[in-house]
Design a protein around this motif. Structure first.
Motif, PDB file in Angstrom:
ATOM      1  N   LEU A   6      23.466  58.221  85.778  1.00 46.57           N
ATOM      2  CA  LEU A   6      24.601  58.387  84.871  1.00 46.57           C
ATOM      3  C   LEU A   6      25.698  57.359  85.154  1.00 46.57           C
ATOM      4  CD1 LEU A   6      25.007  62.243  84.350  1.00 46.57           C
ATOM      5  CD2 LEU A   6      23.647  60.589  83.084  1.00 46.57           C
ATOM      6  N   GLU A   7      25.885  57.015  86.408  1.00 44.74           N
ATOM      7  CA  GLU A   7      26.855  55.959  86.736  1.00 44.74           C
ATOM      8  C   GLU A   7      26.413  54.626  86.128  1.00 44.74           C
ATOM      9  OE1 GLU A   7      28.616  57.556  91.028  1.00 44.74           O
ATOM     10  OE2 GLU A   7      26.954  56.108  90.987  1.00 44.74           O
ATOM     11  N   LYS A   8      25.131  54.331  86.255  1.00 43.69           N
ATOM     12  CA  LYS A   8      24.585  53.090  85.701  1.00 43.69           C
ATOM     13  C   LYS A   8      24.690  53.059  84.183  1.00 43.69           C
ATOM     14  CE  LYS A   8      20.354  50.282  85.800  1.00 43.69           C
ATOM     15  NZ  LYS A   8      18.943  50.224  86.282  1.00 43.69           N
ATOM     16  N   THR A   9      24.624  54.232  83.550  1.00 43.19           N
ATOM     17  CA  THR A   9      24.685  54.326  82.093  1.00 43.19           C
ATOM     18  C   THR A   9      26.126  54.496  81.611  1.00 43.19           C
ATOM     19  OG1 THR A   9      22.685  55.675  82.436  1.00 43.19           O
ATOM     20  CG2 THR A   9      23.320  55.276  80.182  1.00 43.19           C
ATOM     21  N   ASN A  10      27.095  54.258  82.533  1.00 40.38           N
ATOM     22  CA  ASN A  10      28.527  54.225  82.197  1.00 40.38           C
ATOM     23  C   ASN A  10      29.116  55.574  81.796  1.00 40.38           C
ATOM     24  OD1 ASN A  10      28.729  51.371  82.644  1.00 40.38           O
ATOM     25  ND2 ASN A  10      27.748  51.049  80.659  1.00 40.38           N
ATOM     26  N   PHE A  11      28.593  56.661  82.365  1.00 37.65           N
ATOM     27  CA  PHE A  11      29.228  57.954  82.153  1.00 37.65           C
ATOM     28  C   PHE A  11      30.362  58.142  83.155  1.00 37.65           C
ATOM     29  CE2 PHE A  11      25.439  58.710  79.705  1.00 37.65           C
ATOM     30  CZ  PHE A  11      25.866  59.591  78.726  1.00 37.65           C
ATOM     31  N   LYS A  12      31.348  58.938  82.756  1.00 40.75           N
ATOM     32  CA  LYS A  12      32.508  59.225  83.600  1.00 40.75           C
ATOM     33  C   LYS A  12      32.505  60.703  83.987  1.00 40.75           C
ATOM     34  CE  LYS A  12      35.162  58.100  80.232  1.00 40.75           C
ATOM     35  NZ  LYS A  12      36.336  57.845  79.355  1.00 40.75           N
ATOM     36  N   ASN A  13      33.400  61.047  84.918  1.00 39.92           N
ATOM     37  CA  ASN A  13      33.599  62.453  85.321  1.00 39.92           C
ATOM     38  C   ASN A  13      32.266  63.152  85.610  1.00 39.92           C
ATOM     39  OD1 ASN A  13      36.406  62.093  84.748  1.00 39.92           O
ATOM     40  ND2 ASN A  13      35.973  62.491  82.585  1.00 39.92           N
ATOM     41  N   ILE A  14      31.423  62.463  86.340  1.00 38.78           N
ATOM     42  CA  ILE A  14      30.088  63.004  86.636  1.00 38.78           C
ATOM     43  C   ILE A  14      30.206  64.144  87.645  1.00 38.78           C
ATOM     44  CG2 ILE A  14      27.819  62.455  87.603  1.00 38.78           C
ATOM     45  CD1 ILE A  14      28.391  59.517  86.642  1.00 38.78           C
ATOM     46  N   GLU A  15      29.563  65.260  87.320  1.00 35.16           N
ATOM     47  CA  GLU A  15      29.587  66.416  88.211  1.00 35.16           C
ATOM     48  C   GLU A  15      28.178  66.960  88.394  1.00 35.16           C
ATOM     49  OE1 GLU A  15      31.589  70.881  88.690  1.00 35.16           O
ATOM     50  OE2 GLU A  15      32.201  69.587  87.018  1.00 35.16           O
ATOM     51  N   LEU A  16      27.757  67.040  89.650  1.00 34.79           N
ATOM     52  CA  LEU A  16      26.458  67.602  90.017  1.00 34.79           C
ATOM     53  C   LEU A  16      26.689  69.015  90.537  1.00 34.79           C
ATOM     54  CD1 LEU A  16      23.363  67.099  90.627  1.00 34.79           C
ATOM     55  CD2 LEU A  16      24.107  66.301  92.888  1.00 34.79           C
TER      56      LEU A  16
END
Length: 284
Positions: free
Chosen positions: A259-269
């Motif tokens: 998701l970081e590579k695909t430019n998503f923000k506010n990633i939460e696992l």
């Protein structure tokens, strides 16, 4: 035969395969479904009996249970997020972990203005449990659901009718999709994520009965569905749109990196009730 006596016999015959608690839960599930009796009813009236016809019915369920065919398939139904769903061997049996994903979506959006008119897409809907639960609990949302299996979609459509919700179902192979052709506030997916190397961890009742198309991916490309869906979400999510996934518990860090590579923000696992990395969210 007294129901109480048959209960002991039923549980005993299942003990080589299931633990006592699970075998007992099967008994009471069937009792409620076939005789409309609960545990308390049997406790209050221990003299209740099964007719000969009922004995035949119960034994017809007991025998496939001993072959580890899932109780949900034998009863043809299951419960998910407080709703009833028809299930068969064309669809996966909905899991408690997936209820947690649905809860996250509902609770995470319930206090926003966007909640009133959300457009939601469920990719790989199967029985329709995610899409239908969201439609039921977000009444003004427009919910769409995609699956490659026409048989699965036939079951999902029945479940939408059972639960009195309107969901737009679409037959589509997401891996062959270049564009979703409309914009969404939320995209959610519980795609196939079990690697072949993990098959030995899967219980026989799942491995031998549930559709492998909805379960397994190749070891060397375990994130194939996630990569594709994340790329589509980048094009087809509205501003501040959210992408939710149920994930393989062993690939949490890989999913964050994706998701970081695909430019998503506010990633939460997030972890599930069993303490496993099980779901992830990112925003545009």
């Amino acid at each position: 035969m007294k129901i109480k006596e048959y209960r002991s016999q039923f549980i005993q015959e299942l003990l080589p395969i299931y633990d006592e608690g699970e075998a007992e839960s099967f008994f009471y599930l069937i009792l409620e479904e076939k005789r409309q009796l609960k545990r308390i009813d049997l406790a209050l009236d221990p003299e209740l009996v099964f007719s000969e016809e009922e004995m035949v019915l119960w034994n017809s369920i007991l025998e496939p249970l001993k072959l580890e065919i899932p109780i949900q398939y034998l009863l043809g139904k299951t419960s998910f997020y407080g709703l009833d769903f028809e299930v068969n061997d064309d669809v996966l049996i909905p899991r408690p972990e997936t209820e947690e994903l649905v809860e996250w979506i509902i609770k995470g959006n319930s206090n926003t203005e966007r909640f009133k008119d959300l457009k939601i897409l469920d990719i790989g809907t199967g029985s329709g449990c995610i899409a239908i639960s969201l439609a039921k609990n977000i009444p003004n949302a427009k919910v769409y659901a995609i699956d490659v299996s026409e048989k699965a979609l036939a079951t999902a459509k029945k479940n939408a009718v059972i639960n009195q919700v309107d969901v737009a179902f679409i037959t589509q192979n997401i891996l062959e999709t270049a564009d979703l052709n409309q914009q969404f506030d939320i995209i959610v997916s519980n795609p196939p994520y079990v690697r072949n190397l993990e098959k030995q961890e899967i219980k026989k009742n799942v491995l031998n009965n549930e559709p492998h198309l909805a379960l397994f991916v190749e070891d060397d490309d375990a994130l194939i569905f996630y990569k594709k869906i994340a790329a589509l979400a980048q094009k087809n999510l509205l501003e501040n749109g959210q992408l939710f996934f149920e994930i393989n518990q062993y690939l949490g860090k890989d999913m964050v990196a994706l998701l970081e590579k695909t430019n998503f923000k506010n990633i939460e696992l997030r972890k599930d009730i069993y303490g496993n990395d099980r779901m992830i969210r990112g925003t545009i």
